[in-house]
Design a protein around this motif. Structure first.
Motif, PDB file in Angstrom:
ATOM      1  N   GLU A  71       2.561  -2.847  15.313  1.00  0.00           N
ATOM      2  CA  GLU A  71       1.896  -2.960  14.021  1.00  0.00           C
ATOM      3  C   GLU A  71       0.683  -2.041  13.982  1.00  0.00           C
ATOM      4  N   CYS A  72       0.466  -1.375  12.855  1.00  0.00           N
ATOM      5  CA  CYS A  72      -0.687  -0.481  12.698  1.00  0.00           C
ATOM      6  C   CYS A  72      -1.987  -1.271  12.781  1.00  0.00           C
ATOM      7  N   GLY A  73      -3.032  -0.643  13.333  1.00  0.00           N
ATOM      8  CA  GLY A  73      -4.321  -1.304  13.461  1.00  0.00           C
ATOM      9  C   GLY A  73      -4.912  -1.722  12.131  1.00  0.00           C
ATOM     10  N   LEU A  74      -4.630  -0.963  11.059  1.00  0.00           N
ATOM     11  CA  LEU A  74      -5.138  -1.345   9.741  1.00  0.00           C
ATOM     12  C   LEU A  74      -4.576  -2.697   9.322  1.00  0.00           C
ATOM     13  N   SER A  75      -3.302  -2.933   9.647  1.00  0.00           N
ATOM     14  CA  SER A  75      -2.665  -4.212   9.315  1.00  0.00           C
ATOM     15  C   SER A  75      -3.076  -5.292  10.310  1.00  0.00           C
ATOM     16  N   ARG A  76      -3.035  -4.948  11.566  1.00  0.00           N
ATOM     17  CA  ARG A  76      -3.306  -5.926  12.620  1.00  0.00           C
ATOM     18  C   ARG A  76      -4.724  -6.480  12.526  1.00  0.00           C
ATOM     19  N   TYR A  77      -5.663  -5.632  12.099  1.00  0.00           N
ATOM     20  CA  TYR A  77      -7.057  -6.032  12.103  1.00  0.00           C
ATOM     21  C   TYR A  77      -7.595  -6.381  10.716  1.00  0.00           C
ATOM     22  N   GLY A  78      -6.702  -6.683   9.798  1.00  0.00           N
ATOM     23  CA  GLY A  78      -7.093  -7.290   8.527  1.00  0.00           C
ATOM     24  C   GLY A  78      -7.847  -6.387   7.584  1.00  0.00           C
ATOM     25  N   ILE A  79      -7.574  -5.089   7.615  1.00  0.00           N
ATOM     26  CA  ILE A  79      -8.260  -4.180   6.698  1.00  0.00           C
ATOM     27  C   ILE A  79      -7.760  -4.377   5.270  1.00  0.00           C
ATOM     28  N   TYR A  80      -6.478  -4.643   5.113  1.00  0.00           N
ATOM     29  CA  TYR A  80      -5.915  -4.804   3.773  1.00  0.00           C
ATOM     30  C   TYR A  80      -6.341  -6.140   3.160  1.00  0.00           C
ATOM     31  N   GLU A  81      -6.443  -6.133   1.836  1.00  0.00           N
ATOM     32  CA  GLU A  81      -6.736  -7.357   1.109  1.00  0.00           C
ATOM     33  C   GLU A  81      -5.512  -8.275   1.122  1.00  0.00           C
ATOM     34  N   LYS A  82      -5.765  -9.568   1.099  1.00  0.00           N
ATOM     35  CA  LYS A  82      -4.673 -10.534   1.037  1.00  0.00           C
ATOM     36  C   LYS A  82      -4.355 -10.828  -0.425  1.00  0.00           C
ATOM     37  N   LEU A  83      -3.256 -10.283  -0.901  1.00  0.00           N
ATOM     38  CA  LEU A  83      -2.874 -10.426  -2.305  1.00  0.00           C
ATOM     39  C   LEU A  83      -1.688 -11.373  -2.438  1.00  0.00           C
ATOM     40  N   PRO A  84      -1.616 -12.085  -3.536  1.00  0.00           N
ATOM     41  CA  PRO A  84      -0.432 -12.921  -3.770  1.00  0.00           C
ATOM     42  C   PRO A  84       0.794 -12.039  -3.975  1.00  0.00           C
ATOM     43  N   THR A  85       1.924 -12.527  -3.528  1.00  0.00           N
ATOM     44  CA  THR A  85       3.165 -11.763  -3.703  1.00  0.00           C
ATOM     45  C   THR A  85       3.488 -11.650  -5.186  1.00  0.00           C
ATOM     46  N   PRO A  86       3.702 -10.431  -5.673  1.00  0.00           N
ATOM     47  CA  PRO A  86       3.989 -10.268  -7.109  1.00  0.00           C
ATOM     48  C   PRO A  86       5.423 -10.676  -7.427  1.00  0.00           C
ATOM     49  N   GLU A  87       5.715 -10.831  -8.687  1.00  0.00           N
ATOM     50  CA  GLU A  87       7.105 -11.028  -9.085  1.00  0.00           C
ATOM     51  C   GLU A  87       7.885  -9.753  -8.793  1.00  0.00           C
ATOM     52  N   PHE A  88       9.078  -9.917  -8.221  1.00  0.00           N
ATOM     53  CA  PHE A  88       9.876  -8.745  -7.866  1.00  0.00           C
ATOM     54  C   PHE A  88      11.353  -9.128  -7.826  1.00  0.00           C
ATOM     55  N   SER A  89      12.170  -8.122  -7.792  1.00  0.00           N
ATOM     56  CA  SER A  89      13.599  -8.327  -7.597  1.00  0.00           C
ATOM     57  C   SER A  89      14.072  -7.412  -6.489  1.00  0.00           C
ATOM     58  N   SER A  90      15.111  -7.828  -5.791  1.00  0.00           N
ATOM     59  CA  SER A  90      15.686  -7.037  -4.710  1.00  0.00           C
ATOM     60  C   SER A  90      17.201  -7.174  -4.764  1.00  0.00           C
ATOM     61  N   GLU A  91      17.884  -6.038  -4.714  1.00  0.00           N
ATOM     62  CA  GLU A  91      19.343  -6.078  -4.746  1.00  0.00           C
ATOM     63  C   GLU A  91      19.898  -4.915  -3.948  1.00  0.00           C
ATOM     64  N   GLU A  92      21.125  -5.110  -3.465  1.00  0.00           N
ATOM     65  CA  GLU A  92      21.815  -4.062  -2.735  1.00  0.00           C
ATOM     66  C   GLU A  92      22.827  -3.389  -3.645  1.00  0.00           C
ATOM     67  N   LYS A  93      22.780  -2.065  -3.650  1.00  0.00           N
ATOM     68  CA  LYS A  93      23.725  -1.265  -4.419  1.00  0.00           C
ATOM     69  C   LYS A  93      24.411  -0.307  -3.471  1.00  0.00           C
ATOM     70  N   GLY A  94      25.566  -0.733  -2.947  1.00  0.00           N
ATOM     71  CA  GLY A  94      26.264   0.069  -1.958  1.00  0.00           C
ATOM     72  C   GLY A  94      25.446   0.173  -0.687  1.00  0.00           C
ATOM     73  N   GLU A  95      25.103   1.393  -0.281  1.00  0.00           N
ATOM     74  CA  GLU A  95      24.313   1.623   0.924  1.00  0.00           C
ATOM     75  C   GLU A  95      22.815   1.647   0.647  1.00  0.00           C
TER      76      GLU A  95
END
Length: 742
Positions: free
Chosen positions: A33-57
């Motif tokens: 894991e990158c140090g920016l992520s591991r050491y809490g540099i990023y803000e903690k944001l709520p997960t936004p509404e999103f969609s995820s789907e597979e289209k072939g590959e």
């Protein structure tokens, strides 16, 4: 995280971050894991509404304003909400030793970012560089780039890496890193203001400094002792030159001028704080400084492994060396009791800030983080978190700033005035910075404007006092610093005209404090810096990217430094020194004379809040505010911001605002001051304001329909133009309307 289809050894994941941001990561099993992520540099944001789907590959992830399509080979296309392709991969090679990524962008794109990676240009197409913290050459590289046509890319990596933006291959951005995953945050936003809002929402907004930090900071000569420094304090007051911060250079610590460890003590020869005075600040020189309203800053250098504390804060166990005697050990020789560490400074169990608490308790309120060793390469070092310097070098000045900022906040509950020369991605959320040992000329200005393009607002450089242009520029920055170090730059030692120029600009800045503080808060809320390149504010302006020596100072003030001409954007502008109104869309002379060192233009329609002359800012609420109105036929407005100046209460809504609007119609100009909203501890009970109109043909005025007394006088620049009229009003529970008649 969403696991995407993968046809090879790599692990491909995606993550919706916000309505406008999606993360893509292509890694192998050995990538940490990158140090920016591991050491809490990023803000903690709520997960936004999103969609995820597979289209072939392919895997398709969609959020409100963006869509990411990822192939099983790691190829990707990033689009906005309308389906328009913003950027796409042109080949990504992921290897155990890093990656080589080629990304295609549209022909004609104007690309900005990378922080202090260069001081020779603002726009970056055709530019290539190594992202690596270096003394002088690149103090604060930032791994974020974005285009005027709607996309941004943040590389989530602290590894040494190279970025080539169309220098080698037209319309292709190449990123090559010697280690780590290909891990990017992709942003979609329609313009630069929106992009900075979205980016700083993810990585963190600029910090709000104490109110007094937006005054003048003076760094004393390193040869000073307590008497010389106290005399400097007195001379600022005697010379009627406002100042809030006095900084000590090397020499304040005992035993060593450059003290890298954590056993610091006051140097009892130069800055004595006797043991019998401990706990009684009023008896020390720090108490004497406080009584005449100065805040003390201490110079620091470092050689300390900060990664242990970051690991501890991240929830990982860090065990200090433990002495366990063997039953057969007859002598118990302590030389053999623990590991033999080359690092003789670091105490595994002690955060670096811990040893500074006693100095804070004595009265120190600021810290200057010198570049010595924090920005130096450590090519043979293995850090405590297991990183080599190839991964840790860029990260170190960032976590240094983080630990200092949060350490001070947790210890005092107050905002920190900590400033540093080094930094990396996310630095704006922790500290202020200055341009290191690069002086106070045009190149530091370019650095500050480039840092603005990555959401870093609290920037400054050492002020040049050998010319009025340097003084003009030094005071027209987000925060202002006069560094004496080994020189004799005290304003009372300058030639008469330069001394008067310094006093003039210092007073001017302090009058502008309500405007500067409001702009600083805007930066803390939006990521939009106080100092803005012309292309940031006027992207359609011809050759805006070539105007590297002029900039907007907040919303309404245009200035420049070290050039003989200034180009006015379209619209009408008022010369603040003369009161003359001129049409924009042309280039005019920037030459000045006397104490004035550079041009100052006010946008027509601007409302500039100012306050009266003062010798220090402190933390008190702004009182006696004057709203300087430059009327326009279009209605304009300004919202004045104020808070207690020192606490973090503003984060929870403890602040107050006053909105004022103005519009000129024929021979009438109507100004409306709204009732104050919000509250904070220490704010004034009454809301009394002066409305000053910059128009010299006014014959009368009414307040809420009743005749009012008007007075004529100079403007806030005090240059004797005599083209203003003013009315003073008290605003209670209802709006107050002032009508000026020509």
């Amino acid at each position: 995280m969403i696991n995407c289809k993968s046809c090879g050894q790599n692990i491909i994941t995606a993550e919706p971050i916000s309505d406008s941001c999606i993360r893509l990561r292509i890694a192998d099993v050995g990538d940490k894991e990158c140090g920016l992520s591991r050491y809490g540099i990023y803000e903690k944001l709520p997960t936004p509404e999103f969609s995820s789907e597979e289209k072939g590959e392919k895997t398709v992830i969609t959020v409100k304003n963006a869509c990411l399509e990822v192939g099983s080979d790691g190829s990707f296309t990033f689009s906005d909400a309308s389906g328009k392709t913003l950027i796409s991969s042109a080949g990504i090679e992921k290897q155990r030793g890093g990656f080589d990524a080629r990304i295609s962008y549209r022909d004609g794109a104007k690309i900005y970012g990378l922080g202090d990676a260069t001081r020779r240009r603002i726009e970056k197409t055709g530019f290539a560089t190594e992202i690596w913290v270096r003394n002088i050459r690149c103090y604060i590289p930032v791994s974020f780039i974005h285009s005027h046509d709607g996309w941004g890319l943040l590389l989530n990596s602290t590894w040494r890496h190279m970025v080539d933006i169309g220098a080698s291959e037209k319309d292709i951005m190449r990123i090559v890193a010697c280690g780590g995953a290909f891990d990017v945050y992709l942003f979609a936003a329609p313009d630069t203001h929106s992009m900075l809002f979205e980016y700083t929402r993810v990585i963190g907004r600029p910090i709000m400094l104490p109110k007094w930090a937006y005054g003048l900071s003076f760094v004393a000569n390193q040869a000073n002792d307590i008497n010389a420094t106290m005399n400097d304090c007195l001379n600022f007051r005697r010379e009627d030159i406002p100042c809030d911060i006095i900084g000590l250079e090397p020499g304040w610590t005992a035993n060593s001028r450059y003290h890298f460890g954590t056993d610091k003590e006051w140097n009892q020869k130069t800055y004595p704080v006797p043991g019998w005075q401990k706990g009684d600040k009023s008896a020390t020189f720090l108490g004497a400084m406080e009584r005449i309203h100065f805040h003390l800053s201490l110079w620091l250098c470092i050689e300390y492994d900060l990664s242990y504390e970051e690991e501890r804060q991240a929830g990982y166990e860090v065990k200090p060396d433990e002495i366990i005697w063997d039953d057969d050990d007859y002598i118990h020789d302590s030389h053999f009791a623990t590991a033999a560490r080359l690092d003789g400074n670091t105490k595994l169990e002690e955060p670096f800030f811990e040893h500074l608490k006693k100095f804070v308790d004595d009265g120190a309120e600021c810290f200057k983080l010198d570049g010595c060793h924090q920005i130096d390469d450590h090519p043979d070092r293995l850090w405590g978190n297991g990183m080599t310097d190839e991964e840790m070098h860029n990260l170190f000045p960032l976590i240094y700033a983080k630990q200092m900022s949060l350490g001070y906040r947790n210890h005092t509950g107050k905002r920190a005035m900590i400033y540093t020369s080094g930094g990396y991605t996310g630095i704006q959320k922790y500290v202020a910075t200055w341009a290191g040992d690069t002086g106070g000329g045009a190149k530091p200005l370019s650095s500050m404007l480039n840092l603005g393009y990555v959401g870093h607002s609290n920037v400054s450089c050492d002020m040049e006092t050998n010319c009025t242009a340097g003084i003009h520029f030094g005071f027209m920055q987000t925060w202002s610093q006069l560094s004496n170090w080994a020189y004799w730059n005290q304003p009372w030692f300058l030639e008469d005209e330069l001394k008067e120029s310094f006093r003039f600009y210092a007073k001017l800045r302090y009058r502008l404090a309500p405007y500067i503080y409001t702009m600083a808060h805007k930066a803390a809320q939006t990521g939009l810096p106080v100092m803005r390149a012309m292309s940031m504010e006027y992207p359609d302006m011809e050759k805006a990217d070539d105007l590297g020596c002029q900039y907007m100072f907040g919303d309404d003030i245009l200035t420049s430094a070290f050039v003989d001409e200034i180009t006015l954007p379209d619209g009408k502008w008022i010369n603040a020194w003369t009161g003359e109104k001129t049409d924009g869309g042309k280039t005019v002379s920037a030459c000045t004379s006397g104490v004035i060192g550079g041009p100052l233009y006010i946008k027509e329609g601007a409302i500039i809040p100012t306050t009266g002359d003062r010798t220090y800012l402190g933390t008190k609420a702004f009182e006696g505010v004057t709203f300087n109105v430059y009327p326009s036929e279009n209605e304009t407005s300004f919202t004045l911001y104020d808070d207690d100046g020192i606490s973090y209460g503003y984060e929870n809504g403890d602040f107050a605002e006053v909105k004022i609007t103005a519009k000129k119609t024929g021979d009438k100009t109507v100004v409306t001051v709204m009732p104050r909203t919000g509250a904070f501890e220490g704010m004034s009970e009454k809301c009394i304001y002066t409305v000053k109109l910059y128009q010299n043909d006014i014959v009368g005025a009414t307040v809420d329909g009743k005749a009012a007394e008007i007075s004529a006088g100079d403007g806030w620049c005090n240059t004797g133009i005599g083209k203003t009229v003013s009315v003073t009003v008290e605003v209670k529970d209802s709006p107050v309307t002032i009508e000026f008649k020509a």
